[in-house]
Write an enzyme that holds these catalytic residues in place. Structure first.
Site, PDB file in Angstrom:
ATOM      1  N   ARG A 260       0.816  -1.225   0.000  1.00  0.00           N
ATOM      2  CA  ARG A 260       0.000   0.000   0.000  1.00  0.00           C
ATOM      3  C   ARG A 260       0.849   1.274   0.000  1.00  0.00           C
ATOM      4  NH1 ARG A 260      -2.746  -3.235   3.485  1.00  0.00           N
ATOM      5  NH2 ARG A 260      -4.620  -4.145   2.578  1.00  0.00           N
TER       6      ARG A 260
ATOM      7  N   LYS B 157       3.093  11.811 -10.720  1.00  0.00           N
ATOM      8  CA  LYS B 157       2.234  10.925 -11.513  1.00  0.00           C
ATOM      9  C   LYS B 157       3.036   9.691 -11.916  1.00  0.00           C
ATOM     10  CE  LYS B 157       0.336  13.623 -14.829  1.00  0.00           C
ATOM     11  NZ  LYS B 157      -0.588  13.772 -15.973  1.00  0.00           N
TER      12      LYS B 157
ATOM     13  N   GLU C  79       9.735  19.298 -24.317  1.00  0.00           N
ATOM     14  CA  GLU C  79       9.117  19.737 -23.057  1.00  0.00           C
ATOM     15  C   GLU C  79       9.799  21.007 -22.539  1.00  0.00           C
ATOM     16  OE1 GLU C  79       6.462  18.172 -22.425  1.00  0.00           O
ATOM     17  OE2 GLU C  79       6.795  16.195 -23.331  1.00  0.00           O
TER      18      GLU C  79
ATOM     19  N   LYS D 143       7.709  23.423 -13.676  1.00  0.00           N
ATOM     20  CA  LYS D 143       6.752  22.334 -13.470  1.00  0.00           C
ATOM     21  C   LYS D 143       6.272  22.348 -12.013  1.00  0.00           C
ATOM     22  CE  LYS D 143       5.181  17.788 -14.292  1.00  0.00           C
ATOM     23  NZ  LYS D 143       5.284  16.471 -14.866  1.00  0.00           N
TER      24      LYS D 143
ATOM     25  N   GLU E 248      -4.196  17.418 -10.817  1.00  0.00           N
ATOM     26  CA  GLU E 248      -4.571  17.751 -12.185  1.00  0.00           C
ATOM     27  C   GLU E 248      -6.064  17.974 -12.388  1.00  0.00           C
ATOM     28  OE1 GLU E 248      -2.270  15.760 -15.103  1.00  0.00           O
ATOM     29  OE2 GLU E 248      -3.649  16.241 -16.710  1.00  0.00           O
TER      30      GLU E 248
ATOM     31  N   ARG F 207      -2.905  22.647 -13.847  1.00  0.00           N
ATOM     32  CA  ARG F 207      -1.897  21.697 -14.320  1.00  0.00           C
ATOM     33  C   ARG F 207      -2.072  21.386 -15.807  1.00  0.00           C
ATOM     34  NH1 ARG F 207       0.413  16.861 -10.534  1.00  0.00           N
ATOM     35  NH2 ARG F 207       1.747  15.830 -12.026  1.00  0.00           N
TER      36      ARG F 207
ATOM     37  N   ASN G 231      -0.204  20.820 -20.793  1.00  0.00           N
ATOM     38  CA  ASN G 231      -0.605  20.107 -22.015  1.00  0.00           C
ATOM     39  C   ASN G 231      -0.472  20.965 -23.263  1.00  0.00           C
ATOM     40  OD1 ASN G 231      -1.239  17.818 -20.598  1.00  0.00           O
ATOM     41  ND2 ASN G 231      -3.368  18.417 -20.288  1.00  0.00           N
TER      42      ASN G 231
ATOM     43  N   HIS H 167      -0.022  19.488 -26.662  1.00  0.00           N
ATOM     44  CA  HIS H 167      -0.158  18.040 -26.508  1.00  0.00           C
ATOM     45  C   HIS H 167      -1.440  17.454 -27.105  1.00  0.00           C
ATOM     46  CE1 HIS H 167       3.429  18.202 -24.105  1.00  0.00           C
ATOM     47  NE2 HIS H 167       3.349  16.934 -23.760  1.00  0.00           N
TER      48      HIS H 167
ATOM     49  N   HIS I 116      -0.453  14.661 -29.321  1.00  0.00           N
ATOM     50  CA  HIS I 116      -0.797  13.252 -29.042  1.00  0.00           C
ATOM     51  C   HIS I 116      -1.458  12.602 -30.250  1.00  0.00           C
ATOM     52  CE1 HIS I 116      -0.719  13.705 -24.398  1.00  0.00           C
ATOM     53  NE2 HIS I 116       0.356  13.075 -24.824  1.00  0.00           N
TER      54      HIS I 116
ATOM     55  N   HIS J 115       7.880  11.747 -29.131  1.00  0.00           N
ATOM     56  CA  HIS J 115       6.980  12.613 -28.372  1.00  0.00           C
ATOM     57  C   HIS J 115       7.369  14.086 -28.553  1.00  0.00           C
ATOM     58  CE1 HIS J 115       4.189  13.702 -25.215  1.00  0.00           C
ATOM     59  NE2 HIS J 115       5.157  14.359 -24.593  1.00  0.00           N
TER      60      HIS J 115
HETATM   61  N1  LIG Z   1       4.726  10.837 -14.971  1.00  0.00           N
HETATM   62  C1  LIG Z   1       4.677  11.900 -15.727  1.00  0.00           C
HETATM   63  O1  LIG Z   1       4.271  12.978 -15.301  1.00  0.00           O
HETATM   64  C2  LIG Z   1       5.159  11.797 -17.143  1.00  0.00           C
HETATM   65  C3  LIG Z   1       5.365  12.956 -17.903  1.00  0.00           C
HETATM   66  C4  LIG Z   1       5.865  12.826 -19.184  1.00  0.00           C
HETATM   67  C5  LIG Z   1       6.180  11.570 -19.685  1.00  0.00           C
HETATM   68  N2  LIG Z   1       5.968  10.460 -18.940  1.00  0.00           N
HETATM   69  C6  LIG Z   1       6.315   9.132 -19.443  1.00  0.00           C
HETATM   70  O2  LIG Z   1       7.706   9.096 -19.681  1.00  0.00           O
HETATM   71  C7  LIG Z   1       7.983   8.124 -20.681  1.00  0.00           C
HETATM   72  C8  LIG Z   1       8.978   8.718 -21.676  1.00  0.00           C
HETATM   73  O3  LIG Z   1      10.169   9.017 -20.979  1.00  0.00           O
HETATM   74  P1  LIG Z   1      11.588   8.808 -21.675  1.00  0.00           P
HETATM   75  O4  LIG Z   1      11.605   9.500 -22.979  1.00  0.00           O
HETATM   76  O5  LIG Z   1      12.620   9.127 -20.666  1.00  0.00           O
HETATM   77  O6  LIG Z   1      11.525   7.252 -22.014  1.00  0.00           O
HETATM   78  P2  LIG Z   1      12.488   6.015 -21.611  1.00  0.00           P
HETATM   79  O7  LIG Z   1      12.517   5.828 -20.167  1.00  0.00           O
HETATM   80  O8  LIG Z   1      12.058   4.872 -22.450  1.00  0.00           O
HETATM   81  O9  LIG Z   1      13.914   6.512 -22.086  1.00  0.00           O
HETATM   82  C9  LIG Z   1      14.163   6.692 -23.467  1.00  0.00           C
HETATM   83  C10 LIG Z   1      15.342   5.808 -23.891  1.00  0.00           C
HETATM   84  O10 LIG Z   1      16.537   6.396 -23.375  1.00  0.00           O
HETATM   85  C11 LIG Z   1      17.283   5.421 -22.663  1.00  0.00           C
HETATM   86  N3  LIG Z   1      18.028   6.167 -21.653  1.00  0.00           N
HETATM   87  C12 LIG Z   1      17.523   6.871 -20.607  1.00  0.00           C
HETATM   88  N4  LIG Z   1      18.511   7.529 -19.991  1.00  0.00           N
HETATM   89  C13 LIG Z   1      19.658   7.239 -20.660  1.00  0.00           C
HETATM   90  C14 LIG Z   1      21.008   7.657 -20.522  1.00  0.00           C
HETATM   91  N5  LIG Z   1      21.386   8.541 -19.600  1.00  0.00           N
HETATM   92  N6  LIG Z   1      21.916   7.152 -21.390  1.00  0.00           N
HETATM   93  C15 LIG Z   1      21.541   6.286 -22.379  1.00  0.00           C
HETATM   94  N7  LIG Z   1      20.278   5.887 -22.577  1.00  0.00           N
HETATM   95  C16 LIG Z   1      19.346   6.360 -21.714  1.00  0.00           C
HETATM   96  C17 LIG Z   1      16.269   4.444 -22.155  1.00  0.00           C
HETATM   97  O11 LIG Z   1      16.861   3.193 -21.895  1.00  0.00           O
HETATM   98  C18 LIG Z   1      15.295   4.390 -23.332  1.00  0.00           C
HETATM   99  O12 LIG Z   1      15.793   3.517 -24.314  1.00  0.00           O
HETATM  100  C19 LIG Z   1       6.659   7.759 -21.300  1.00  0.00           C
HETATM  101  O13 LIG Z   1       6.291   6.469 -20.869  1.00  0.00           O
HETATM  102  C20 LIG Z   1       5.694   8.795 -20.766  1.00  0.00           C
HETATM  103  O14 LIG Z   1       4.382   8.305 -20.610  1.00  0.00           O
HETATM  104  C21 LIG Z   1       5.473  10.559 -17.675  1.00  0.00           C
HETATM  105 ZN   LIG Z   2       4.864  15.686 -23.062  1.00  0.00          ZN
END
Ligand SMILES: NC(=O)c1ccc[n+]([C@@H]2O[C@H](COP(=O)([O-])OP(=O)(O)OC[C@H]3O[C@@H](n4cnc5c(N)ncnc54)[C@H](O)[C@@H]3O)[C@@H](O)[C@H]2O)c1
Ligand SMILES: [Zn+2]
Length: 369
Positions: free
Chosen positions: A122, A144, A186, A230, A240, A244, A248, A251, A255, A267
């Site tokens: 939990r 999130k 972003e 942020k 949100e 917040r 977007n 987006h 999206h 993205h």
């Molecule tokens: N929680 C939130 O508020 C929020 C906001 C925006 C996005 N997201 C989520 O984030 C995700 C996208 O994040 P992302 O682009 O970081 O994706 P990711 O975690 O898949 O990373 C992108 C790629 O980069 C690689 N990588 C990461 N750091 C590295 C480093 N220092 N050196 C070499 N390779 C590295 C990873 O292995 C992966 O292949 C999505 O799933 C999205 O839904 C969440």
């Molecule tokens: Zn985004």
């Protein structure tokens, strides 16, 4: 270089640390924040081999017993199945309520490890150690966390605040140019919605792999400023329901473009196209369109300088089906973020028909006048 800090005063306040050589200090930073002696690192198959040993060593030096769970990198593994494997790893290693999960990686790792921490027993403590630019400036802050379902992205999740966020900008150097550019989408979004000075800085010093090696302190300052932007939004609206939604910007159309491309377009690129399109569309309905037309050009130029394409390969009518699946849609209406100028936006609820018309104008090739 001094570490920059940003405090996030939400219901469970935490500190974001931004700087260099911070992976070596994870143990020292986490130690006072948790009662337990066990730290479970969750990381992916790209990041783990590069950085997990440094974090393991640092945690061990601070007196933690560590275990490391590595999953296959990529959004396609942000699933209930991987989430279940993480939970099994925590249970097999007898993590208890006082222990801590360390999410070491990009947004996929942070979202999935965060959701595991939010639900295991939990809810246990977790710390975000973001390694991608996107994770540093966006996903690691705000609490999130989620996993995807076959039906759509991020459909199962929670709000669960980390105990700390530790962003070592030295990690950014091992990203590919595309991965770095993805996060820049972003960063530019934050500048346009909240900070004219940041937009000037990005225009003068675009973030690229080359600029990373030349000027890490500037990158750290940019990351910290993004975290503040942020933070300023999420502290007003932790779950949100209102302001917040400003995050977007670009987006709703972005999206739809990303989904229509079956995620072949990144993205950041999709959001870059979305920001330019919505700004052009807003210009078309403004009393004085000229400043917004100029802003659309400015956004396009700064995005291109960061390696993000801004001209959309699809016509608006090809995007309608994907736009209808938008999770943020409310019945027949959608909340759109419309720019009024740099650092000034408004949220407007528009009917879907009106949204499609704005998308059509925003994506058309015609010059607006
Ligand atoms: N929680 C939130 O508020 C929020 C906001 C925006 C996005 N997201 C989520 O984030 C995700 C996208 O994040 P992302 O682009 O970081 O994706 P990711 O975690 O898949 O990373 C992108 C790629 O980069 C690689 N990588 C990461 N750091 C590295 C480093 N220092 N050196 C070499 N390779 C590295 C990873 O292995 C992966 O292949 C999505 O799933 C999205 O839904 C969440
Ligand atoms: Zn985004």
């Amino acid at each position: 270089m001094d570490t920059l800090t940003v405090d996030v005063n939400v219901s469970r306040p935490y500190r974001v640390h931004v700087g260099t050589r911070l992976l070596e200090r994870v143990g020292e930073i986490v130690r006072p924040l948790v009662a337990g002696a066990h730290a479970a690192i969750v990381t992916d198959s790209n990041v783990g081999p590069l950085y997990a040993p440094i974090v393991e060593e640092s945690l061990a030096q601070a007196g933690f017993k560590t275990t490391t769970f590595v999953f296959a990198a990529g959004e396609s593994n942000k699933t209930l199945a991987t989430y279940e494997e993480i939970l099994a790893h925590l249970a097999d290693n007898h993590l208890d309520r006082g222990d801590v999960v360390i999410a070491l990686g990009g947004g996929v790792t942070g979202d999935m490890a965060g959701f595991a921490a939010a639900t295991y027993l939990r809810g246990i403590a977790y710390v975000q150690v973001p390694t991608s630019l996107l994770a540093m400036v966006d996903s690691s802050v705000g609490g999130k966390c989620a996993v995807d379902l076959p039906q759509g992205k991020n459909l199962v999740g929670a709000f669960w605040q980390p105990k700390a966020v530790i962003a070592d900008v030295g990690c950014l150097g091992t990203l590919s140019a595309e991965q770095l550019a993805d996060g820049c989408g972003e960063v530019i979004k934050h500048a346009v919605i909240a900070d004219a000075n940041l937009l000037d800085i990005l225009e003068a010093h675009p973030i690229t792999l080359a600029s990373l090696s030349e000027n890490l302190p500037l990158i750290a300052a940019i990351v910290a400023r993004n975290v503040e932007i942020k933070r300023n939004v999420v502290v007003q609206d932790e779950r949100e329901s209102g302001v917040r939604k400003l995050l977007n910007f670009g987006h709703s159309i972005g999206h739809a473009i990303e989904a229509r491309s079956h995620f072949a377009l990144g993205h950041g690129t999709s959001v870059a196209m979305g920001m330019v399109a919505i700004t052009r569309a807003t210009a078309s309905v403004a009393d004085d369109p000229e400043p917004l037309i100029e802003l659309a050009h400015r956004i396009a130029k700064v995005c291109e300088a960061h390696g993000l394409k801004t001209s959309c390969p699809y016509e608006a009518k090809e995007l309608v089906a994907s736009a209808l699946h938008d999770k943020k849609r409310r019945g027949d209406a959608i909340d759109l973020v419309l720019p009024l100028g740099v650092a000034s936006c408004t949220i407007q609820t528009v009917e879907l028909d009106q949204f499609f018309e704005l998308m059509r104008i925003g994506l058309s090739e015609e010059e607006l006048s």
